[in-house]
Motif scaffolding. Structure first.
Motif, PDB file in Angstrom:
ATOM      1  N   GLU A 114      32.261  71.248  52.039  1.00 14.61           N
ATOM      2  CA  GLU A 114      32.473  71.581  50.635  1.00 14.61           C
ATOM      3  C   GLU A 114      33.901  72.050  50.373  1.00 14.61           C
ATOM      4  N   GLY A 115      34.514  72.735  51.371  1.00 11.43           N
ATOM      5  CA  GLY A 115      35.897  73.166  51.198  1.00 11.43           C
ATOM      6  C   GLY A 115      36.859  71.989  51.181  1.00 11.43           C
ATOM      7  N   ALA A 116      36.683  71.069  52.130  1.00  8.83           N
ATOM      8  CA  ALA A 116      37.549  69.886  52.171  1.00  8.83           C
ATOM      9  C   ALA A 116      37.382  69.037  50.919  1.00  8.83           C
ATOM     10  N   GLU A 117      36.132  68.881  50.456  1.00  8.01           N
ATOM     11  CA  GLU A 117      35.888  68.098  49.243  1.00  8.01           C
ATOM     12  C   GLU A 117      36.517  68.768  48.035  1.00  8.01           C
ATOM     13  N   ARG A 118      36.482  70.099  48.005  1.00  8.67           N
ATOM     14  CA  ARG A 118      37.104  70.809  46.883  1.00  8.67           C
ATOM     15  C   ARG A 118      38.610  70.557  46.857  1.00  8.67           C
ATOM     16  N   VAL A 119      39.239  70.631  48.028  1.00  7.73           N
ATOM     17  CA  VAL A 119      40.677  70.366  48.100  1.00  7.73           C
ATOM     18  C   VAL A 119      40.979  68.931  47.671  1.00  7.73           C
ATOM     19  N   ALA A 120      40.152  67.989  48.141  1.00  7.75           N
ATOM     20  CA  ALA A 120      40.364  66.587  47.771  1.00  7.75           C
ATOM     21  C   ALA A 120      40.189  66.390  46.269  1.00  7.75           C
ATOM     22  N   THR A 121      39.178  67.036  45.706  1.00  6.52           N
ATOM     23  CA  THR A 121      38.937  66.913  44.263  1.00  6.52           C
ATOM     24  C   THR A 121      40.095  67.478  43.460  1.00  6.52           C
ATOM     25  N   GLU A 122      40.540  68.679  43.837  1.00  5.42           N
ATOM     26  CA  GLU A 122      41.653  69.296  43.120  1.00  5.42           C
ATOM     27  C   GLU A 122      42.940  68.496  43.327  1.00  5.42           C
ATOM     28  N   GLY A 123      43.121  67.961  44.538  1.00  5.76           N
ATOM     29  CA  GLY A 123      44.298  67.143  44.787  1.00  5.76           C
ATOM     30  C   GLY A 123      44.297  65.879  43.948  1.00  5.76           C
ATOM     31  N   ALA A 124      43.115  65.245  43.839  1.00  4.10           N
ATOM     32  CA  ALA A 124      43.008  64.043  43.013  1.00  4.10           C
ATOM     33  C   ALA A 124      43.302  64.363  41.554  1.00  4.10           C
ATOM     34  N   ALA A 125      42.793  65.501  41.081  1.00  2.00           N
ATOM     35  CA  ALA A 125      43.057  65.905  39.696  1.00  2.00           C
ATOM     36  C   ALA A 125      44.548  66.144  39.481  1.00  2.00           C
ATOM     37  N   ALA A 126      45.199  66.766  40.469  1.00  4.89           N
ATOM     38  CA  ALA A 126      46.640  67.003  40.352  1.00  4.89           C
ATOM     39  C   ALA A 126      47.416  65.688  40.331  1.00  4.89           C
ATOM     40  N   ILE A 127      46.991  64.736  41.168  1.00  7.34           N
ATOM     41  CA  ILE A 127      47.667  63.433  41.194  1.00  7.34           C
ATOM     42  C   ILE A 127      47.498  62.717  39.859  1.00  7.34           C
ATOM     43  N   ARG A 128      46.266  62.721  39.341  1.00 12.00           N
ATOM     44  CA  ARG A 128      46.036  62.065  38.047  1.00 12.00           C
ATOM     45  C   ARG A 128      46.873  62.713  36.950  1.00 12.00           C
ATOM     46  N   GLY A 129      46.885  64.047  36.943  1.00 10.55           N
ATOM     47  CA  GLY A 129      47.671  64.734  35.925  1.00 10.55           C
ATOM     48  C   GLY A 129      49.151  64.429  36.044  1.00 10.55           C
ATOM     49  N   ALA A 130      49.647  64.425  37.272  1.00 12.40           N
ATOM     50  CA  ALA A 130      51.074  64.149  37.471  1.00 12.40           C
ATOM     51  C   ALA A 130      51.423  62.722  37.055  1.00 12.40           C
ATOM     52  N   LEU A 131      50.561  61.765  37.399  1.00  9.21           N
ATOM     53  CA  LEU A 131      50.847  60.376  37.052  1.00  9.21           C
ATOM     54  C   LEU A 131      50.794  60.150  35.545  1.00  9.21           C
ATOM     55  N   ARG A 132      49.922  60.888  34.859  1.00  8.30           N
ATOM     56  CA  ARG A 132      49.853  60.749  33.395  1.00  8.30           C
ATOM     57  C   ARG A 132      51.073  61.373  32.724  1.00  8.30           C
TER      58      ARG A 132
END
Length: 401
Positions: A114-132
């Motif tokens: 759950e910790g690794a998935e949380r980091v991956a989820t937050e990282g994906a959100a950060a990538i999407r936000g940065a790309l937008r």
């Protein structure tokens, strides 16, 4: 609590009045009067002291009253300085981080799915936000600038020559030469009619056809022998000549201005302005689309690999003391740098925040936070004053009575 403290003062005032009025009829009431009188003095004194912290008593601007409203900015500055000196210390921060074992705690959390998935989820959100947020034209300009600085602007001749020279010296090109020779030999064997046709097309018209056939067959045989000799003899003169030629080209690319200029001309033709721009546009579009697709799909290969890498890193933090020590050191160094560099700015937030507060509102906030204890001071002053008044009156009566 204010009502309780004030009520005690009123009660003592009433007792004082009755005792004062009846003490001649009932002498023992003199002790009650003295206790009530001392209690009123203590209550009034502590009321004045407590009130003077937050306002002017009864609205009278007595010196050294309304201390908090008047000294609000100085209090904020002192508080900020106190925090800076006693909390924002590099030594204190490092000691606290050492006791916390940040790497082990972080590793334990990251190693859990759950910790690794949380980091991956937050990282994906950060990538999407940065790309937008990123401006495509600005990114392309940056990529184009970097590509020109590191690829287009430098001379291609010397580095290409050094690379080629190393390849030729170590003989890596021999495999390519073997492949070409083998392909030519296979083609000559598979296409004898082509050689005969070429001989016939290039011979004079008055030469008999049977003579053309004889010459074609002879050329075919000699070509096969020549290629077979090249295949079997690693020191064949063709190979030696080819090595010498390639070595010369590699040397000229590094030393001959004309050859270097030709290499740069080829570079300019291949990478002219429109092509570079188009290449950067395609590169950024490809990268952006790939990242967006991977970030939006929790089951994408990139997301799975990233999650797995996070878990693996967390496990290593827990099981590898040397790595954990390095991470703890990095965290402590980073925190120490931040504290050392920005401690005054961090403490300044306290000072500036207090300065922006309204004086009256600040006084009321502080009074609400500590007011209950302050009213206990009034109550204690009332009790202590009563006991002191009774004791003083008793001693005086015994001595002078």
């Amino acid at each position: 609590m204010k009502m309780l403290a004030t009520g005690l003062l009123i009660a003592l005032a009433v007792i004082f009045l009755f005792a004062f009025a009846l003490q001649e009829r009932y002498p023992w009431l003199a002790y009650v009067r003295a206790a009530a009188e001392g209690g009123m003095v203590g209550a009034l004194a502590d009321w004045f002291a407590v009130t003077a912290l937050f306002k002017h008593p009864m609205g009278i601007k007595i010196p050294h009253t309304a201390i908090i409203p008047e000294k609000k900015d100085q209090i904020g500055a002192s508080l900020g300085q106190f925090v800076e000196q006693n909390f924002l210390s590099e030594e204190i921060i490092r000691t606290k981080l050492d006791s916390m074992q940040v790497a082990r705690k972080a590793g334990t959390w990251l190693a859990r799915p759950e910790g690794a998935e949380r980091v991956a989820t937050e990282g994906a959100a950060a990538i999407r936000g940065a790309l937008r947020v990123l401006d495509d034209d600005a990114v392309r300009d940056v990529l184009e600038s970097m590509f020109r600085r590191h690829v287009v602007d430098p001379q291609w001749g010397p580095p290409a020559g050094r690379m080629a020279q190393r390849v030729f010296e170590e003989g890596h090109h021999h495999q390519l030469v073997n492949l070409i020779v083998d392909s030519l030999a296979d083609w000559v064997l598979a296409n004898p009619e082509v050689i005969s046709r070429l001989v016939a097309e290039r011979s004079p018209s008055w030469v008999p056809s049977f003579l053309d056939d004889l010459v074609g067959e002879r050329v075919q045989v000699q070509a096969e022998r020549f290629l077979l000799d090249v295949q079997e003899n690693p020191n064949h003169q063709l190979r030696v000549a080819l090595d010498n030629y390639l070595t010369g080209v590699a040397r000229d690319l590094q030393e001959d201005p004309k050859t270097m200029a030709k290499a740069d001309a080829v570079k300019e033709q291949v990478l002219d302005d429109p092509r570079v721009r188009e290449l950067m546009t395609q590169t950024w579009t490809t990268i952006k689309n790939a990242l967006m697709t991977a970030a939006e799909d929790p089951e994408s290969e990139l997301t799975r690999n990233f999650t797995s890498a996070v878990q693996d890193f967390g496990t290593r933090l827990v099981n590898d003391p040397e790595l954990a020590a390095k991470v703890n050191g990095y965290v402590a160094d980073a925190a120490g740098y931040l504290v050392r560099t920005y401690r005054s700015d961090i403490a300044g937030v306290i000072t500036e925040t207090v300065e922006r507060w309204d004086a009256q509102e600040t006084s009321e906030k502080i009074e609400l936070q500590v007011g209950k204890d302050l009213q206990f001071i009034r109550i204690n002053g009332t009790v202590v004053g009563s006991l002191a008044g009774l004791a003083i009156f008793t001693v005086a009566s015994a001595v002078f009575g």
